[in-house]
Design an enzyme around this catalytic site. Structure first.
Site, PDB file in Angstrom:
ATOM      1  CD  GLU B  49      -2.718   0.960   2.636  1.00 62.34           C
ATOM      2  OE1 GLU B  49      -2.685  -0.052   3.368  1.00 62.34           O
ATOM      3  OE2 GLU B  49      -3.282   2.012   2.964  1.00 62.34           O
ATOM      4  CG  ASP B  60      -2.554   9.002   7.825  1.00 60.80           C
ATOM      5  OD1 ASP B  60      -2.651   7.773   8.002  1.00 60.80           O
ATOM      6  OD2 ASP B  60      -2.725   9.548   6.728  1.00 60.80           O
TER       7      ASP B  60
END
Lengths: 391, 275
Positions: B49, B60
């Site tokens: 990924e 995040d």
């Protein structure tokens, strides 16, 4: 059709999956509890007896004479409790969170006005309050940091990115992702994912609704022009929306900063491009690769690289026009209003004053220009001194 | 079925668990990323990924934020990432998906981006701030191009919505272990999570991979038992941050994880070497 919360092509819900359940819950709460007569009565009572509404509609006689054109009238949101229009929204959102059983409130703040308003209502309702604020803003808005702490809120300094409102908003969203079940995020402007733009508009529309009643005193149904400053755009929507179906010309004033160059201003509609950020599709300051560019404005409350989706829609459809006023022009207007009327405006609101004076001068005396004076300027006195030192 | 789905199905048929690894493109440089990718593939990563850096990564945690910042300092653009995968494809058939935020893709042009993904050998994409509700248009384009669009799913949400998301998903189902940003260590719900995964597996033939907060071999083992595979990001990036030989670090990391979750190393992707 799966999409919700659009104004034309703008708006929507562009958030990480983990926030979607919370947005559904909030929408449900707003549509049921938030629309109940009990909620509305309680909110109205707070607006009148706690916030001190309605705020006056004031004819600025000396400023009008000095300008030598159209009548200039001020909607005095600076006289709202806590010193700006921000409280209208916080009373609504925090009351709703309280009724939905949330015990913890988080918020982002730029100038600190939304943080102070959120902390105030949390104190009033006995809820825990955590405010995310960029380190850069903490430095230039010391007074509001002090006020938030006095009100019992925890001010969390944000050190990521540009350390201003953009990053405070990102950090508040991150915090909400992790605490979503027991915490309500109280967003301070008509930005972000649905239902925030709609909900904040409803709570801020009290401004325009009051003006509709108050203006009859001048023998009018509507002013010729309504001018309001636009960062995210909550005070502007609050006064524009009730006049959407009227002949009044609506003018939003964006922060022109130092120059038209990207990065030197906070004028997303004027200098930005359509994109998706912080949950909404709208205009954003960005580079050719789609990276968000930090905004600049002398007014911390306008220092945001995006704008609410409803403004993007008004701009695209032509219902409202959006102009810019530079830092220097805003500072001059800040002084002008202080000297002529004895009213120290917030630097944010001073942007609206600057543009209103500009256009009023060229209008006939029978015409009326209404300024939404969204806040008072005590908080800016110190940073203005620094700005002058730099000049 | 594209390369990604085919590979994950093979893993499942072998009764093995898949290991998916996240790294940011351009951290610390595109050249290093290329090397790391090769070593991940060569040592048995079932999918890479590849993070596309964005100025404001709101989903995040601190580790990936740092990694993103380092990549942005290299001025990494989507064009560079497409080229990177093109180069990688000459060497390895390992599945690659890209993960990013919506705005840079809009700026690039959604249609054009997906077409360029296909021609560069990218098998799927994950858009962190694009929930199912907003994905209709891009789903259509992905389908036309046989590219996977991977949605995230959280435990304990409305079953009707879960079904709708599963129906709209392709590639694999990315199930998040708990409510947090990436890289956060939090106790996951012992009851809810296994139930969620079981019901997801009943709904679809796609592999269900679990991610967020996997930061030890024990945790990797524990969560891989629940699902068809696991996704590791922040932990790997943290290891890479301090490693002098990053490619070797990546190789060891994959080996250890694969050994822990499968008790052996599984199938390895052979990488073409010039010499």
């Amino acid at each position: 059709m799966r999409k919700k919360g659009y104004f034309g092509q703008f708006g929507g819900q562009f958030v990480p999956e983990l926030l979607m359940p919370a947005l559904y819950e909030l929408e449900e709460g707003f549509n049921t509890i938030g629309q109940s007569p009990e909620f509305k009565d309680e909110l109205t009572d707070l607006l009148h007896n706690y916030a001190g509404r309605p705020t006056p509609l004031y004819f600025a006689k000396r400023l009008t004479e000095k300008t030598g054109g159209a009548k200039i009238v001020l909607k005095r949101e600076d006289l709202n409790h806590t010193g700006s229009h921000k409280l209208n929204n916080c009373l609504g959102q925090v009351l709703l969170a309280h009724k939905m059983g949330k015990k913890n409130i988080i918020a982002e703040t730029g100038a600190g006005q939304h943080g102070v308003a959120t902390a105030t209502v949390c104190a009033l309702m006995g809820l825990n309050c955590q405010v995310y604020m960029g380190v850069e803003d903490i430095k230039r808005q010391q007074l509001n940091v002090l006020r938030m702490r006095l009100l019992g809120a925890e001010v969390t300094p944000v050190t990521s990115g540009t350390q201003t409102l953009k990053d405070a908003t990102s950090e508040a969203m991150r915090a909400w992702i992790s605490t979503v079940k027991h915490t309500q995020y109280v967003l301070g402007s008509v930005v972000g994912p649905h239902p925030f733009p709609l909900m904040v508009r409803e709570f801020q529309s009290i401004i325009g609704r009051e003006v509709r009643e108050q203006i009859t005193r001048f023998g009018l149904d509507e002013p010729d022009v309504i001018v309001a400053c636009v960062g995210g755009g909550s005070n502007a929507i609050g006064i524009f929306f009730p006049f959407f179906h009227s002949n009044a010309e609506l003018v939003g004033v964006e922060a022109g900063g130092y120059s038209e160059r990207i990065g030197d201003n906070a004028a997303s509609i004027n200098y930005g491009k359509v994109g998706v950020f912080h949950g909404e599709k709208s205009y954003f300051l960005q580079d050719e690769n789609g990276q968000i560019i930090p905004a600049h404005s002398v007014a911390a409350g306008l220092d945001y690289p995006g704008v609410g989706p409803e403004h993007a829609y008004y701009a695209e459809s032509g219902r409202a026009s959006y102009v810019t006023v530079t830092d220097a022009e805003a500072i001059a207007a800040f002084k002008l209003l202080s000297h002529t009327e004895g009213i120290i405006p917030a630097l944010e609101s001073a942007h609206a004053v600057a543009h209103a004076v500009k256009i009023a001068a060229d209008m006939q005396k029978e015409k009326m220009v209404l300024i939404n004076l969204s806040g008072r300027g005590d908080k800016d006195s110190q940073s203005l001194q620094t700005e002058e030192g730099r000049a | 079925m594209n390369r990604l789905e085919k590979h994950l199905r093979e893993v499942k048929l072998r009764d093995e668990k898949a290991a998916i690894f996240f790294i940011t493109a351009g951290d610390p440089s595109l050249k290093e990323t290329f090397n790391i990718m090769l070593h991940l593939a060569e040592n048995g990563a079932d999918c890479i990924e590849l993070g596309m850096p964005f100025s404001d990564p709101i989903a995040d945690g601190p580790v990936i934020q740092r990694s993103t910042l380092r990549a942005l300092k290299q001025n990494v653009r989507l064009e560079d990432i497409l080229k990177l995968v093109q180069q990688f494809r000459k060497k390895s058939p390992a599945p690659v998906v890209v993960m990013g935020y919506y705005n840079p893709i809009i700026r690039y042009g959604v249609d054009r981006f997906i077409q360029d993904c296909v021609s560069s050998g990218i098998d799927g994409l994950i858009i962190a701030d694009l929930p199912y509700e907003e994905g209709e248009d891009i789903e259509k384009i992905c389908k036309e191009n046989n590219t996977s669009l991977i949605y995230l799913l959280a435990p304990d949400i409305d079953p009707k919505r879960t079904r709708a998301i599963v129906r709209a998903s392709s590639g694999f189902i990315y199930c998040v272990a708990h409510y947090s940003t990436t890289g956060t260590h939090k106790q996951n719900d012992d009851k809810v999570l296994p139930q969620t995964i079981k019901s997801l597996q009943d709904m679809t033939d796609l592999s269900v991979a679990l991610g967020f907060g996997i930061s030890s071999l024990e945790k990797a083992k524990e969560l891989s038992r629940l699902a068809d595979g696991i996704i590791i990001g922040s932990w790997l990036i943290q290891e890479l941050e301090s490693a002098t030989d990053k490619a070797e670090c990546a190789a060891n990391f994959v080996n250890n994880v694969k050994a822990a979750i499968n008790n052996h190393r599984g199938k390895l992707f052979s990488v073409k070497r010039e010499c």
